[in-house]
Design a protein around this motif. Structure first.
Motif: not given
Length: 379
Positions: A85-89, A101-104, A156-158, A165-167
């Motif tokens: 995954l590429g983190s979008d924080s 805004e506010g989240g990943a 899912a990641y957020e 995300a894995v699940k």
């Protein structure tokens, strides 16, 4: 996924067959985008302070504890499956890139399947805007996140972090993920700068104010900022959707892989250590890849891969008839892809022929360029 990575267990638990190390040129080939850990291979062998320094950079995530036992069967066929995954924080040093805004969120998601023998790899990109049934998850604080129908994949990641995300990917694919690696935006940018940039040729101008990219047609050596802008460009390529961005990402990855053998890090231990230091700060692996020896063991299996050995596709999708700004999996075609990987077979071309994901020409806008042989266009 195939081989043991150290004394601890692995997300997947399969006992696979790795490949031995080769020449310096082959060791350089381990520098793959989806396994930045490979940058550690030639650095600090026998130098305890290097291990201590690099180990201190790595913070693993214990995904197993959050996933429990309700998972796909662990099939021992010698292959490895990694969710990257590429983190979008949007916090801290990533905030300047705008967006939600506010989240990943997981801005980039790929299932990397290393075939038995490690001579071939298949990469399936999952569009972030794909509508899926998100399973109930345990979030980072131990709370329960309810299941949701028609949820965007990247939520899912957020809402539930890496384990969710894995699940979600395991429920979509029916394939047990053996490892997880997260790459941070800012760390990605620094890594490209440490490598000296990536040379690409653009067949047309690419200008995207949102990703802060302005490239004329021609050959360029992209620095970290420009590389990040390229892999995040969306509105100005193809049909402006996430599908065009994925094509750009795949083209950039091919260019990157084609050139890493020429960066000279194996013969320059000081430079290699600098790159390894940056790489270990840029990634967050699962807890079974969170040490230098474990990452080195994992990366040995990548030593023989070259760009021509890597098949990159997009999950077969179609535009959602209710919301054309979203896509939904083509059920039969997507299942063909997952079934092929589950059986450790190549992805059949027939599974992709009706997909919106591999239509368009965004991927042809970027090609790799021979190092230091072509005059660069002004950025």
């Amino acid at each position: 996924m195939g081989e043991q990575s150290g004394s601890g267990g692995r997300i997947g638990g399969r006992a696979g067959r790795g490949r031995g190390t080769g020449s310096a040129g082959r060791r350089a080939g381990r520098l793959t985008v989806w396994a930045l850990a490979g940058l550690l291979l030639a650095g600090g062998a026998g130098a305890g302070y290097v291990y201590v320094t690099l180990d201190g950079n790595i913070e693993g995530i214990d995904i197993n504890a959050r996933l429990g036992t309700d998972r796909p069967e662990d099939i021992d066929n010698g292959s490895l499956d990694i969710l990257v995954l590429g983190s979008d924080s949007r916090s801290g040093s990533n905030a300047r890139y705008g967006g939600d805004e506010g989240g990943a969120r997981s801005d980039t998601a790929m299932v990397v399947h290393l075939h038995d023998g490690r001579e071939k790899a298949s990469v399936v990109s999952i569009p972030r805007d794909t509508l899926i049934t998100r399973p109930a998850c345990t979030d980072d604080d131990g709370g329960t996140v309810p299941a949701e129908n028609r949820a965007m994949f990247n939520t899912a990641y957020e809402v539930g972090g890496p384990a969710c995300a894995v699940k979600t990917v395991e429920r979509m694919s029916g394939i047990r993920m053996d490892h997880y690696i997260e790459v941070d935006f800012s760390g990605f940018k620094k890594l490209i700068d440490e490598l000296g940039g990536v040379r690409v040729t653009t067949s047309e101008p690419i200008r995207d104010p949102k990703s802060r990219l302005d490239l004329a047609a021609g050959t360029h050596t992209l620095d970290g900022e420009q590389s990040l802008g390229l892999v995040r460009t969306r509105k100005s390529v193809g049909d402006g959707s996430d599908l065009g961005r994925i094509q750009l990402q795949q083209a950039f990855m091919k260019a990157f892989l084609a050139q890493v053998k020429d960066v000279g890090v194996v013969s320059d231990p000081t430079r290699l250590l600098d790159i390894a230091n940056t790489a270990t700060q840029a990634i967050t692996p699962d807890s079974e890849l969170d040490s230098v020896p474990e990452l080195m063991s994992f990366a040995r299996g990548l030593s023989g891969l070259s760009p021509s050995d890597v098949d990159m596709v997009t999950l077969p999708v179609e535009y959602d008839p209710v919301n054309p700004n979203r896509v939904i999996p083509l059920r039969g075609a997507a299942q063909q892809v997952w079934t092929a990987l589950g059986l450790d077979r190549p992805i059949p071309a027939a599974a992709l022929k009706d997909s919106a994901g591999d239509k368009g020409d965004a991927g042809t806008l970027v090609q790799d360029s021979p190092p230091r042989r072509t005059q660069e266009a002004a950025p």
